[in-house]
Scaffold this motif. Structure first.
Motif, PDB file in Angstrom:
ATOM      1  N   PHE A 187       3.637  13.992   8.182  1.00  0.00           N
ATOM      2  CA  PHE A 187       3.085  12.835   8.874  1.00  0.00           C
ATOM      3  C   PHE A 187       3.691  11.534   8.339  1.00  0.00           C
ATOM      4  CE2 PHE A 187      -0.188  16.128   8.831  1.00  0.00           C
ATOM      5  CZ  PHE A 187      -0.383  16.294  10.195  1.00  0.00           C
ATOM      6  N   PRO A 188       3.845  10.521   9.210  1.00  0.00           N
ATOM      7  CA  PRO A 188       4.296   9.208   8.728  1.00  0.00           C
ATOM      8  C   PRO A 188       3.186   8.534   7.923  1.00  0.00           C
ATOM      9  CG  PRO A 188       3.758   9.113  11.066  1.00  0.00           C
ATOM     10  CD  PRO A 188       3.667  10.549  10.674  1.00  0.00           C
ATOM     11  N   GLY A 189       3.587   7.634   7.041  1.00  0.00           N
ATOM     12  CA  GLY A 189       2.616   6.858   6.280  1.00  0.00           C
ATOM     13  C   GLY A 189       2.033   7.590   5.088  1.00  0.00           C
ATOM     14  N   ALA A 190       2.803   8.461   4.452  1.00  0.00           N
ATOM     15  CA  ALA A 190       2.293   9.234   3.314  1.00  0.00           C
ATOM     16  C   ALA A 190       2.774   8.641   2.000  1.00  0.00           C
ATOM     17  CB  ALA A 190       2.734  10.686   3.406  1.00  0.00           C
ATOM     18  N   GLY A 191       1.875   8.658   1.015  1.00  0.00           N
ATOM     19  CA  GLY A 191       2.244   8.185  -0.316  1.00  0.00           C
ATOM     20  C   GLY A 191       2.766   9.295  -1.207  1.00  0.00           C
ATOM     21  N   ILE A 192       2.472  10.548  -0.853  1.00  0.00           N
ATOM     22  CA  ILE A 192       2.914  11.692  -1.647  1.00  0.00           C
ATOM     23  C   ILE A 192       3.451  12.770  -0.714  1.00  0.00           C
ATOM     24  CG2 ILE A 192       1.248  11.231  -3.497  1.00  0.00           C
ATOM     25  CD1 ILE A 192      -0.455  13.506  -2.317  1.00  0.00           C
ATOM     26  N   ASP A 222       0.823  -1.211   0.000  1.00  0.00           N
ATOM     27  CA  ASP A 222       0.000   0.000   0.000  1.00  0.00           C
ATOM     28  C   ASP A 222       0.859   1.265   0.000  1.00  0.00           C
ATOM     29  OD1 ASP A 222      -2.257  -1.515  -0.003  1.00  0.00           O
ATOM     30  OD2 ASP A 222      -2.917  -0.976   2.014  1.00  0.00           O
ATOM     31  N   PRO A 223       0.324   2.362  -0.571  1.00  0.00           N
ATOM     32  CA  PRO A 223       1.031   3.649  -0.472  1.00  0.00           C
ATOM     33  C   PRO A 223       1.250   4.014   1.001  1.00  0.00           C
ATOM     34  CG  PRO A 223      -0.780   3.801  -2.046  1.00  0.00           C
ATOM     35  CD  PRO A 223      -0.930   2.485  -1.351  1.00  0.00           C
ATOM     36  N   GLY A 224       2.420   4.587   1.285  1.00  0.00           N
ATOM     37  CA  GLY A 224       2.733   4.987   2.654  1.00  0.00           C
ATOM     38  C   GLY A 224       3.482   3.934   3.443  1.00  0.00           C
ATOM     39  N   TYR A 225       3.795   2.781   2.780  1.00  0.00           N
ATOM     40  CA  TYR A 225       4.486   1.700   3.467  1.00  0.00           C
ATOM     41  C   TYR A 225       5.574   1.116   2.568  1.00  0.00           C
ATOM     42  CZ  TYR A 225       0.648   1.955   6.774  1.00  0.00           C
ATOM     43  OH  TYR A 225      -0.246   2.397   7.697  1.00  0.00           O
ATOM     44  N   VAL A 226       6.581   0.532   3.218  1.00  0.00           N
ATOM     45  CA  VAL A 226       7.650  -0.161   2.511  1.00  0.00           C
ATOM     46  C   VAL A 226       7.612  -1.625   2.929  1.00  0.00           C
ATOM     47  CG1 VAL A 226      10.135  -0.371   2.161  1.00  0.00           C
ATOM     48  CG2 VAL A 226       9.095   1.894   2.371  1.00  0.00           C
ATOM     49  N   CYS A 227       7.423  -2.530   1.968  1.00  0.00           N
ATOM     50  CA  CYS A 227       7.381  -3.972   2.249  1.00  0.00           C
ATOM     51  C   CYS A 227       8.748  -4.593   1.966  1.00  0.00           C
ATOM     52  CB  CYS A 227       6.324  -4.648   1.382  1.00  0.00           C
ATOM     53  SG  CYS A 227       4.623  -4.296   1.861  1.00  0.00           S
ATOM     54  N   HIS A 228       9.287  -5.277   2.961  1.00  0.00           N
ATOM     55  CA  HIS A 228      10.495  -6.059   2.738  1.00  0.00           C
ATOM     56  C   HIS A 228      10.132  -7.356   2.010  1.00  0.00           C
ATOM     57  CE1 HIS A 228      12.586  -4.020   6.407  1.00  0.00           C
ATOM     58  NE2 HIS A 228      12.663  -3.288   5.307  1.00  0.00           N
ATOM     59  N   ILE A 242      10.237  -5.807  10.443  1.00  0.00           N
ATOM     60  CA  ILE A 242      10.726  -7.081   9.901  1.00  0.00           C
ATOM     61  C   ILE A 242      10.129  -7.307   8.516  1.00  0.00           C
ATOM     62  CG2 ILE A 242      10.822  -9.566  10.237  1.00  0.00           C
ATOM     63  CD1 ILE A 242      10.620  -9.017  13.256  1.00  0.00           C
ATOM     64  N   GLN A 243       8.807  -7.296   8.459  1.00  0.00           N
ATOM     65  CA  GLN A 243       8.154  -7.416   7.155  1.00  0.00           C
ATOM     66  C   GLN A 243       8.194  -6.094   6.386  1.00  0.00           C
ATOM     67  OE1 GLN A 243       4.670  -9.785   6.546  1.00  0.00           O
ATOM     68  NE2 GLN A 243       4.532 -10.312   8.729  1.00  0.00           N
ATOM     69  N   GLY A 244       8.415  -4.999   7.091  1.00  0.00           N
ATOM     70  CA  GLY A 244       8.470  -3.687   6.461  1.00  0.00           C
ATOM     71  C   GLY A 244       8.229  -2.613   7.505  1.00  0.00           C
ATOM     72  N   TYR A 245       7.976  -1.385   7.043  1.00  0.00           N
ATOM     73  CA  TYR A 245       7.837  -0.280   7.985  1.00  0.00           C
ATOM     74  C   TYR A 245       6.984   0.836   7.374  1.00  0.00           C
ATOM     75  CZ  TYR A 245      11.756   1.409   5.120  1.00  0.00           C
ATOM     76  OH  TYR A 245      12.562   1.778   4.065  1.00  0.00           O
ATOM     77  N   VAL A 246       6.526   1.728   8.256  1.00  0.00           N
ATOM     78  CA  VAL A 246       5.729   2.882   7.845  1.00  0.00           C
ATOM     79  C   VAL A 246       6.655   3.938   7.251  1.00  0.00           C
ATOM     80  CG1 VAL A 246       4.137   4.676   8.634  1.00  0.00           C
ATOM     81  CG2 VAL A 246       4.078   2.413   9.678  1.00  0.00           C
ATOM     82  N   CYS A 247       6.211   4.555   6.158  1.00  0.00           N
ATOM     83  CA  CYS A 247       7.022   5.598   5.519  1.00  0.00           C
ATOM     84  C   CYS A 247       7.270   6.731   6.519  1.00  0.00           C
ATOM     85  CB  CYS A 247       6.273   6.133   4.288  1.00  0.00           C
ATOM     86  SG  CYS A 247       7.322   7.022   3.117  1.00  0.00           S
ATOM     87  N   PRO A 248       8.514   7.172   6.710  1.00  0.00           N
ATOM     88  CA  PRO A 248       8.800   8.208   7.717  1.00  0.00           C
ATOM     89  C   PRO A 248       8.413   9.609   7.248  1.00  0.00           C
ATOM     90  CG  PRO A 248      10.821   7.543   6.611  1.00  0.00           C
ATOM     91  CD  PRO A 248       9.739   6.641   6.085  1.00  0.00           C
TER      92      PRO A 248
END
Length: 383
Positions: free
Chosen positions: A182-187, A135-141, A153-159
């Protein structure tokens, strides 16, 4: 005695004295019975294969497999999306977070991890096309099972200060001129007018400083031009850069307040960039004080020389620069750059007298006064 018949391949006899072939037992699930006449199975099926029963080969291929093999009947090579350790009764699906498009896997470790930027939340995935973008706003490992991981571990919230579009493998810094609070932003958001985002990875916009203005997406504050000033923080356009007030000057750019009063003998009508300004189209009266007027230091408007005086030069910062009307002349109005005219015949005007009329002093008896006389002239003897 009767003739002995061996149990067929794929079966075995549990006990002696079997009377019929139907008494032979199908080879146990997970095992194979490689030859006839066995009392126990030969051994487990090999890794990468599964045996649900009656197998005669440790590496069976489409043996007793029904057409619709959704339940994995029969004995066969391990299908895609699954793995089969040694002695498997049935295929094991690759776990969530992985997939496999290859047949014959022997262990869970051979299942491929869901790639960075994707998540795999179903068992037994057979192709990368079945994985979904994070999803936008997240990074998946790699190996993620959820679209919005936050455990590190599986990923993290966008800083903050970064953006993470769908499927990104690493956060992207907000460019100069944009920010993300804010954290978790796609743009990233554009820096609003009246603020500045001078660096990348900005978390909060900075208020535009005095003497400058900042339009939307500003990376550097824009200075107010010379001859103007802006005393307010957060200016959004050049319209707030106001012309320097009358009597004052604003030297150079980015002035938050005037630099000081204009020099005596000069008039600053407005927008002055120097204490000794020059005329321009917007303020044509900027420059040396006009003839007929004097300009004290910082005056907001030129002061007219009084009636009875004139001033025929530019500049001058006090009343002392206004000259009394010449003898024989009169100065009828304020602000004269030269006398109004000659004294009338029959009248005179003494020197150093600020005369405002052409007939202020009548010529006395025994004297005559021609036009422009500064003093009476005695009549000749006998006249």
């Amino acid at each position: 005695m009767g003739t002995e018949h061996p149990c067929a391949k794929g079966t075995f006899g549990l006990r002696p004295g079997l009377a019929h072939e139907s008494s032979c037992v199908p080879c146990s699930p997970s095992m194979h019975c490689a030859s006839a006449g066995l009392s126990i199975p030969t051994g487990p099926c090999h890794p990468g294969y599964y045996c649900t029963g009656s197998a005669f080969s440790p590496t069976p291929v489409k043996h007793l497999v029904e057409f619709d093999n959704a339940t994995f009947t029969g004995n066969d090579v391990c299908p895609i999306g699954h793995y089969c350790p040694e002695g498997s009764k049935h295929p094991w699906p690759c776990p969530q977070g992985s997939y496999s498009h290859t047949m014959g896997l022997a262990s869970e470790g051979q299942c491929q991890r869901c790639p960075h930027g994707y998540y795999c939340n179903q068992l037994g995935l057979t192709d990368l096309s079945q994985a979904q973008l994070c999803d936008p706003g997240y990074v998946c490992h790699a190996g993620s099972t959820v679209p919005r991981p936050s455990d590190g571990i599986q990923g993290y919230v966008c800083p903050r200060g970064f953006r993470c579009p769908a499927g990104i493998i690493r956060e992207i810094a907000c460019k100069a001129g944009t920010y993300n609070a804010f954290p978790g932003a796609g743009i990233c958001l554009p820096c609003p007018a009246g603020t500045v985002c001078g660096n990348s990875s900005a978390v909060e916009p900075t208020v535009c400083p005095k003497g400058y203005y900042c339009s939307s997406r500003t990376t550097f504050p824009l200075p107010c031009p010379e001859g103007t000033c802006n005393a307010l923080n957060g200016a959004a356009s050049a319209a707030v850069c106001l012309s320097c007030p009358a009597g004052l000057y604003c030297q150079g750019m980015a002035n938050s307040e005037p630099d000081g009063p204009c020099v005596g003998g000069y008039y600053c009508q407005g927008g002055a960039s120097s204490p000794t300004p020059q005329s321009n189209l917007a303020f044509p009266m900027n420059g040396p004080c006009a003839a007929g007027y004097y300009c004290p230091t910082g005056t907001k408007s030129p002061i007219a020389c009084p009636k009875g005086t004139f001033k025929n030069i530019t500049g001058g910062d006090s009343l002392e620069f206004c000259t009394p009307c010449y003898p024989g002349y009169y100065c009828a109005n304020k602000g004269l750059s030269q006398p109004s005219g000659l004294r009338f015949a029959g009248f005179y005007c003494p020197g150093n007298h600020s005369s405002v009329n052409p007939n202020a002093f009548s010529c006395p008896r025994g004297y005559f006064c021609s036009e422009g006389s500064g003093s009476p002239i005695p009549c000749p003897a006998g006249k």
